[in-house]
Design a protein around this motif. Sequence first.
Motif, PDB file in Angstrom:
ATOM      1  N   GLY A   1       0.745  -1.321  -0.098  1.00 27.95           N
ATOM      2  CA  GLY A   1      -0.084   0.163  -0.110  1.00 27.95           C
ATOM      3  C   GLY A   1       0.708   1.212  -0.081  1.00 27.95           C
ATOM      4  O   GLY A   1       0.205   2.441   0.157  1.00 27.95           O
ATOM      5  N   VAL A   2       2.269   1.383  -0.187  1.00 26.66           N
ATOM      6  CA  VAL A   2       3.085   2.350  -0.091  1.00 26.66           C
ATOM      7  C   VAL A   2       2.829   3.191  -1.639  1.00 26.66           C
ATOM      8  O   VAL A   2       3.179   2.577  -2.541  1.00 26.66           O
ATOM      9  N   ARG A   3       2.610   4.246  -1.305  1.00 27.33           N
ATOM     10  CA  ARG A   3       2.380   5.220  -2.496  1.00 27.33           C
ATOM     11  C   ARG A   3       4.045   5.730  -2.791  1.00 27.33           C
ATOM     12  O   ARG A   3       4.250   5.593  -4.238  1.00 27.33           O
ATOM     13  N   GLU A   4       4.564   6.334  -2.183  1.00 21.84           N
ATOM     14  CA  GLU A   4       5.968   7.148  -2.120  1.00 21.84           C
ATOM     15  C   GLU A   4       6.831   6.562  -1.186  1.00 21.84           C
ATOM     16  O   GLU A   4       6.488   6.620   0.122  1.00 21.84           O
ATOM     17  N   GLY A   5       7.987   5.866  -1.601  1.00 26.49           N
ATOM     18  CA  GLY A   5       8.839   5.358  -0.361  1.00 26.49           C
ATOM     19  C   GLY A   5       9.952   4.547  -1.284  1.00 26.49           C
ATOM     20  O   GLY A   5      10.264   4.936  -2.259  1.00 26.49           O
ATOM     21  N   LEU A   6      10.717   3.671  -0.177  1.00 21.80           N
ATOM     22  CA  LEU A   6      11.935   2.904  -0.865  1.00 21.80           C
ATOM     23  C   LEU A   6      11.798   1.546  -0.461  1.00 21.80           C
ATOM     24  O   LEU A   6      10.927   1.251   0.482  1.00 21.80           O
ATOM     25  N   CYS A   7      11.992   0.935  -1.536  1.00 19.77           N
ATOM     26  CA  CYS A   7      11.922  -0.501  -1.218  1.00 19.77           C
ATOM     27  C   CYS A   7      13.434  -1.232  -1.364  1.00 19.77           C
ATOM     28  O   CYS A   7      14.239  -1.056  -2.258  1.00 19.77           O
ATOM     29  N   LEU A   8      13.683  -1.848  -0.320  1.00 24.27           N
ATOM     30  CA  LEU A   8      15.106  -2.556   0.138  1.00 24.27           C
ATOM     31  C   LEU A   8      14.839  -4.021  -0.259  1.00 24.27           C
ATOM     32  O   LEU A   8      13.989  -4.766   0.307  1.00 24.27           O
ATOM     33  N   VAL A   9      15.736  -4.680  -1.257  1.00 24.45           N
ATOM     34  CA  VAL A   9      15.794  -6.085  -1.491  1.00 24.45           C
ATOM     35  C   VAL A   9      17.038  -6.535  -1.133  1.00 24.45           C
ATOM     36  O   VAL A   9      18.170  -6.156  -1.874  1.00 24.45           O
ATOM     37  N   ASN A  10      17.217  -7.407  -0.383  1.00 24.53           N
ATOM     38  CA  ASN A  10      18.653  -7.858  -0.085  1.00 24.53           C
ATOM     39  C   ASN A  10      18.580  -9.319   0.266  1.00 24.53           C
ATOM     40  O   ASN A  10      17.714 -10.062   0.930  1.00 24.53           O
ATOM     41  N   ALA A  11      19.890  -9.900  -0.418  1.00 23.52           N
ATOM     42  CA  ALA A  11      20.016 -11.341   0.302  1.00 23.52           C
ATOM     43  C   ALA A  11      20.315 -11.581   1.586  1.00 23.52           C
ATOM     44  O   ALA A  11      20.925 -10.534   2.405  1.00 23.52           O
ATOM     45  N   MET A  12      19.681 -12.403   2.325  1.00 21.88           N
ATOM     46  CA  MET A  12      20.219 -12.913   3.627  1.00 21.88           C
ATOM     47  C   MET A  12      21.282 -13.656   4.034  1.00 21.88           C
ATOM     48  O   MET A  12      21.630 -13.968   5.057  1.00 21.88           O
TER      49      MET A  12
END
Lengths: 139, 139, 139
Positions: free
Chosen positions: B34-45
């Motif tokens: 539901g985020v309209r404006e923001g940041l998306c972090l995608v990282n290997a764990m």
Amino acid sequence: MMKSLTEHLTFNVKSRRGYLNITPMVEELVKKSGVREGLCLVNAMHITSSVYINDDEQGLLQDFDDWLEKLAPHEPVSRYRHNNGEDNADAHLKRQVMGREVVVAVTGRRLDLGPWEQVFYGEFDGLRPKRVLVKIIGD
Amino acid sequence: MMKSLTEHLTFNVKSRRGYLNITPMVEELVKKSGVREGLCLVNAMHITSSVYINDDEQGLLQDFDDWLEKLAPHEPVSRYRHNNGEDNADAHLKRQVMGREVVVAVTGRRLDLGPWEQVFYGEFDGLRPKRVLVKIIGD
Amino acid sequence: MMKSLTEHLTFNVKSRRGYLNITPMVEELVKKSGVREGLCLVNAMHITSSVYINDDEQGLLQDFDDWLEKLAPHEPVSRYRHNNGEDNADAHLKRQVMGREVVVAVTGRRLDLGPWEQVFYGEFDGLRPKRVLVKIIGD
């Protein structure tokens, strides 16, 4: 209330490879955003360019260029399977070494950079307009 | 009010090395957040895999694989001090070249990607389930 | 209401190169921030050091050091154009391989790290105090 700003910068480097200091443009956008405390993402939107932070020193820029050309040579273009009607496989590899993006802290309405940190656009397949995204979020 | 979403994706690559386009899965999570404006972090764990952004082109994926194997060869496994009962030192090195994470802007409820940007999971020590973290914040 | 915390850590590595596990210090700052859900940026403020995430294993740290020295040798210092009165061009290159920064998810007031993920400060031109920035935002 969270604030955000999204802007695109366009660069047209007049050679295959080039390195542009874009710090003042990013700093300007931080001001425009009105964000006091937050994060600023700056990323290449093309997969043959980089945004990175390092020194604005002519000798070093040449060292980077020589080093990247040694790690991932442009020629012979036939050495890469991607170069089937294309010639920019080396640019995709060089960009991985230098990185796609930087995330910089925004503190007191300014980019919170160390004394020698400069934000660079690194072009590895130029001679055409390419875009960089700047996204600032915070309050 | 800030929104956030935290999700884990699990991948089980059926070979030592492999490259998976995970863009649709990340895009789906952005919608869900539901985020309209923001940041998306995608990282290997895991520290023997990468999340990176580059082209979804089979020739290039093979070029990356050959290039990484040249920069940090798997064999002889005895060349690495880490390989004392283990054999994956090369995977730790390869992952540094390709990177641990990407941060992508979320704009208008969508990943704000350039036309050819695709989010990839890069596996360098597979044959077992491994996780990727997706964290989205914004409003 | 968004929360944020900005802190600087200073490290003085007593050799040219070194690798410090700074995870407990970053974890402490996450607690101090009071942020429950958000993002934690940790970046070198100097352009001859890195912040990266990988394994805290002595053999691997030596493997990284050997590998970086092979990819971008310190000597002969005269091979680099930047080394005109300086001798640290190799450090600027090594730092690009290892990266400037990491962005880590904060979930439930803690760094959301995989089981073996450790945050490291990588020094490539030491023997003097240098700073790392930690910025935490969220709510």
